[in-house]
Design a protein around this motif. Structure first.
Motif, PDB file in Angstrom:
ATOM      1  N   GLY A  70      21.569  61.266  46.143  1.00 29.89           N
ATOM      2  CA  GLY A  70      20.746  61.547  46.812  1.00 29.89           C
ATOM      3  C   GLY A  70      19.692  61.360  47.222  1.00 29.89           C
ATOM      4  O   GLY A  70      19.279  60.379  47.733  1.00 29.89           O
ATOM      5  N   LYS A  71      18.537  62.489  48.034  1.00 30.18           N
ATOM      6  CA  LYS A  71      17.936  62.394  48.736  1.00 30.18           C
ATOM      7  C   LYS A  71      16.297  62.883  48.640  1.00 30.18           C
ATOM      8  O   LYS A  71      16.776  64.106  48.338  1.00 30.18           O
ATOM      9  CB  LYS A  71      17.858  61.971  49.881  1.00 30.18           C
ATOM     10  CG  LYS A  71      16.563  61.151  51.326  1.00 30.18           C
ATOM     11  CD  LYS A  71      17.610  61.282  52.613  1.00 30.18           C
ATOM     12  CE  LYS A  71      18.972  59.851  53.192  1.00 30.18           C
ATOM     13  NZ  LYS A  71      18.621  60.773  54.516  1.00 30.18           N
ATOM     14  N   ILE A  72      15.316  62.590  48.728  1.00 31.62           N
ATOM     15  CA  ILE A  72      13.879  64.046  48.588  1.00 31.62           C
ATOM     16  C   ILE A  72      13.866  64.296  50.054  1.00 31.62           C
ATOM     17  O   ILE A  72      13.849  63.725  50.601  1.00 31.62           O
ATOM     18  CB  ILE A  72      13.462  62.588  47.961  1.00 31.62           C
ATOM     19  CG1 ILE A  72      13.208  62.094  46.791  1.00 31.62           C
ATOM     20  CG2 ILE A  72      11.632  63.663  47.963  1.00 31.62           C
ATOM     21  CD1 ILE A  72      13.203  63.216  45.183  1.00 31.62           C
ATOM     22  N   ASN A  73      13.173  65.785  49.545  1.00 28.27           N
ATOM     23  CA  ASN A  73      12.835  66.245  50.903  1.00 28.27           C
ATOM     24  C   ASN A  73      11.640  67.100  50.915  1.00 28.27           C
ATOM     25  O   ASN A  73      11.406  66.950  49.012  1.00 28.27           O
ATOM     26  CB  ASN A  73      14.246  67.351  51.317  1.00 28.27           C
ATOM     27  CG  ASN A  73      14.034  68.035  50.079  1.00 28.27           C
ATOM     28  OD1 ASN A  73      13.217  68.241  49.222  1.00 28.27           O
ATOM     29  ND2 ASN A  73      15.358  68.430  49.750  1.00 28.27           N
ATOM     30  N   THR A  74      11.151  67.551  51.680  1.00 27.96           N
ATOM     31  CA  THR A  74       9.645  68.320  51.812  1.00 27.96           C
ATOM     32  C   THR A  74       9.661  69.568  51.141  1.00 27.96           C
ATOM     33  O   THR A  74       8.960  70.644  51.278  1.00 27.96           O
ATOM     34  CB  THR A  74       8.800  68.505  52.995  1.00 27.96           C
ATOM     35  OG1 THR A  74      10.267  69.317  53.767  1.00 27.96           O
ATOM     36  CG2 THR A  74       8.556  66.643  53.603  1.00 27.96           C
ATOM     37  N   SER A  75      10.738  70.046  50.758  1.00 24.90           N
ATOM     38  CA  SER A  75      11.304  71.030  50.388  1.00 24.90           C
ATOM     39  C   SER A  75      10.654  71.044  48.571  1.00 24.90           C
ATOM     40  O   SER A  75       9.963  70.201  47.977  1.00 24.90           O
ATOM     41  CB  SER A  75      12.529  71.898  49.654  1.00 24.90           C
ATOM     42  OG  SER A  75      12.827  71.024  48.468  1.00 24.90           O
TER      43      SER A  75
ATOM     44  N   GLY B 277      12.559  61.536  51.918  1.00 26.07           N
ATOM     45  CA  GLY B 277      13.856  60.617  52.451  1.00 26.07           C
ATOM     46  C   GLY B 277      13.756  59.226  51.187  1.00 26.07           C
ATOM     47  O   GLY B 277      14.343  58.558  52.002  1.00 26.07           O
ATOM     48  N   ASP B 278      12.982  59.397  50.590  1.00 24.37           N
ATOM     49  CA  ASP B 278      13.210  58.819  49.186  1.00 24.37           C
ATOM     50  C   ASP B 278      14.936  58.501  48.845  1.00 24.37           C
ATOM     51  O   ASP B 278      14.728  59.698  48.978  1.00 24.37           O
ATOM     52  CB  ASP B 278      12.264  58.118  48.261  1.00 24.37           C
ATOM     53  CG  ASP B 278      10.934  57.479  48.332  1.00 24.37           C
ATOM     54  OD1 ASP B 278      11.080  57.253  49.893  1.00 24.37           O
ATOM     55  OD2 ASP B 278      10.044  57.994  48.009  1.00 24.37           O
TER      56      ASP B 278
ATOM     57  N   THR C 152      13.505  56.764  42.502  1.00 21.82           N
ATOM     58  CA  THR C 152      13.924  57.142  43.070  1.00 21.82           C
ATOM     59  C   THR C 152      13.166  55.814  44.078  1.00 21.82           C
ATOM     60  O   THR C 152      11.881  55.153  43.396  1.00 21.82           O
ATOM     61  CB  THR C 152      12.579  58.466  44.072  1.00 21.82           C
ATOM     62  OG1 THR C 152      10.894  58.001  43.468  1.00 21.82           O
ATOM     63  CG2 THR C 152      13.047  59.658  43.369  1.00 21.82           C
ATOM     64  N   ILE C 153      13.830  55.286  45.381  1.00 21.57           N
ATOM     65  CA  ILE C 153      13.379  54.293  46.106  1.00 21.57           C
ATOM     66  C   ILE C 153      13.049  54.429  47.273  1.00 21.57           C
ATOM     67  O   ILE C 153      13.940  55.355  48.468  1.00 21.57           O
ATOM     68  CB  ILE C 153      13.975  52.873  45.772  1.00 21.57           C
ATOM     69  CG1 ILE C 153      15.962  53.517  46.443  1.00 21.57           C
ATOM     70  CG2 ILE C 153      14.674  52.214  44.476  1.00 21.57           C
ATOM     71  CD1 ILE C 153      16.289  52.135  46.503  1.00 21.57           C
TER      72      ILE C 153
ATOM     73  N   ALA D 103       5.692  66.556  40.159  1.00 20.91           N
ATOM     74  CA  ALA D 103       4.875  65.641  39.939  1.00 20.91           C
ATOM     75  C   ALA D 103       4.563  64.877  41.027  1.00 20.91           C
ATOM     76  O   ALA D 103       3.601  64.959  41.659  1.00 20.91           O
ATOM     77  CB  ALA D 103       5.041  64.853  38.548  1.00 20.91           C
ATOM     78  N   SER D 104       5.855  64.715  42.173  1.00 17.31           N
ATOM     79  CA  SER D 104       5.779  64.237  43.204  1.00 17.31           C
ATOM     80  C   SER D 104       4.653  65.230  44.322  1.00 17.31           C
ATOM     81  O   SER D 104       5.565  65.101  45.195  1.00 17.31           O
ATOM     82  CB  SER D 104       6.557  63.502  43.247  1.00 17.31           C
ATOM     83  OG  SER D 104       6.867  62.850  42.286  1.00 17.31           O
ATOM     84  N   SER D 105       5.303  66.612  44.083  1.00 21.75           N
ATOM     85  CA  SER D 105       5.403  68.115  45.136  1.00 21.75           C
ATOM     86  C   SER D 105       6.061  67.482  46.508  1.00 21.75           C
ATOM     87  O   SER D 105       6.165  68.195  47.220  1.00 21.75           O
ATOM     88  CB  SER D 105       4.013  67.556  46.035  1.00 21.75           C
ATOM     89  OG  SER D 105       3.021  68.178  44.698  1.00 21.75           O
ATOM     90  N   VAL D 106       7.537  67.145  45.851  1.00 26.87           N
ATOM     91  CA  VAL D 106       8.812  67.183  46.873  1.00 26.87           C
ATOM     92  C   VAL D 106       9.548  67.633  45.948  1.00 26.87           C
ATOM     93  O   VAL D 106      10.052  68.716  45.008  1.00 26.87           O
ATOM     94  CB  VAL D 106       8.806  65.995  47.247  1.00 26.87           C
ATOM     95  CG1 VAL D 106       7.939  65.049  47.495  1.00 26.87           C
ATOM     96  CG2 VAL D 106       9.127  64.657  45.515  1.00 26.87           C
TER      97      VAL D 106
END
Ligand code: ADP
Ligand code: MG
Length: 319
Positions: A290-295, A154-155, A266-267, A224-227
């Motif tokens: 854009g946006k971070i997701n769980t993929s 969601g970031d 990212t924020i 690194a963030s596994s996202v």
């Protein structure tokens, strides 16, 4: 000219003579090693980057630009960590002791270093094919360094400044043309986003500087963030520097061009309103792309939602 004279000449031209005494550099150039005072309640942030002729810069690059850029790319790494730069070490391999070249090189480096109070604290000098290695040391309040591994679902993904100018200028030069002034400046004189990096402490959940192309470097954050993430590359600010290119050419340069030295970070979604003030303060655009997701993948789209895959995902020395 002896090696010692050469080092003294470099030193005098990069920092004011009395500068090291006020900078926490207790023992500077001239002894076997430097002794540095680390202020209480600070952590040391250290980075090293090499520029090799023919790999990182063209033989035709002028010495002043090279002096600037060699330091700038290291300071950009400190910026992405949220650190304030304090000292640097310069390991220089030179084909010859060319005084005119050396003075211009030192001028370019000094003009960047002095206003920032970054002090040359040592280095090494050897002869051989031209190569420049800088190690830069910065300071950060304990626990506040920005890293690549904190991006969460969601970031928002944010990019500073403009992308693609430097690689467009390089392409133009390699094709025998003359780049636009803005493009040449981006390629030869990148300005590390130090102020922005400092402002992002406590806000950004992850941060990286874009040196190998947006897709490659954002990819480092994602791994690194596994996202994963979905970004719209047509949201990236265009500018006069890229005018005249087709959309396909612009997209390629902006996603995979490299040498941008902007920050990608990212924020948390609920803190987007803070970007405006920081953008004004730092006098640079900050664009949510854009946006971070769980993929576990990065999907780039254009404005109409079409998936875009850059031809190559950034520079790798061993591929
Ligand atoms: P040593 O032989 O003991 O390693 P050097 O002769 O290489 O020492 O260096 C002498 C001093 O000059 C050291 O303080 C070193 O940090 C400094 N120095 C050498 N080359 C550079 C350089 N290119 N820029 C800044 N300082 C340098
Ligand atoms: Mg030595």
């Amino acid at each position: 000219m002896s090696e010692f004279d050469l080092i003294r000449r470099l030193h005098r031209r990069i920092n004011a003579i009395d500068e090291s005494s006020s900078s926490g550099c207790v023992v500077g150039i001239g002894d076997d090693a430097a002794v540095l005072d680390i202020p209480r309640n600070r952590q040391l942030v250290v980075t090293s980057d090499t520029l090799v002729e023919g790999v990182h810069f063209l033989k035709s690059t002028d010495a002043r630009s090279l002096g600037h850029k060699a330091l700038a790319v290291n300071l950009s790494d400190l910026a992405s960590m949220g650190a304030r730069p304090a000292w640097f070490f310069l390991a220089l391999t030179l084909p010859a002791a060319d005084l005119e070249w050396l003075d211009l090189f030192a001028a370019g480096m000094g003009d960047l270093a002095r206003p920032l109070d970054v002090v040359l604290a040592g280095g090494d000098t050897t002869s051989g094919p031209l190569s420049i290695t800088i190690t830069a040391l910065g300071l950060v309040e304990p626990g506040t360094a920005l890293t690549r591994d904190g991006a969460g679902n969601g970031d928002l993904v944010v990019v500073s400044g403009w992308l693609g100018h430097a690689s467009h200028a390089l392409e133009t030069i390699l094709a025998g043309g003359t780049p636009q002034p803005a493009g040449r400046a981006a390629l030869e004189c990148p300005e590390p986003r130090l102020k922005l990096g400092r402002q992002l402490r406590g806000l950004a959940t992850s941060c990286i500087d874009i040196s190998d192309g947006l897709v490659a470097d954002l990819g480092h954050i994602l791994r690194a963030s596994s996202v994963g993430a979905k970004i719209d590359i047509d949201l990236l600010p265009g500018s006069a520097g890229l005018a005249g290119l087709t959309d396909a050419q612009r997209r390629q340069l902006q996603t995979a061009g490299g040498d941008d030295y902007e920050l990608c970070f990212t924020i948390p979604m609920n803190r987007q309103s803070e970007l405006d003030g920081i953008s004004k303060e730092c006098a640079c655009p900050l664009t949510v792309i854009g946006k971070i997701n769980t993929s576990d993948e990065l999907v780039c789209t254009t404005a109409d939602g079409t998936v875009f895959v850059p031809k190559e995902g950034g520079y790798d020395h061993f591929l």
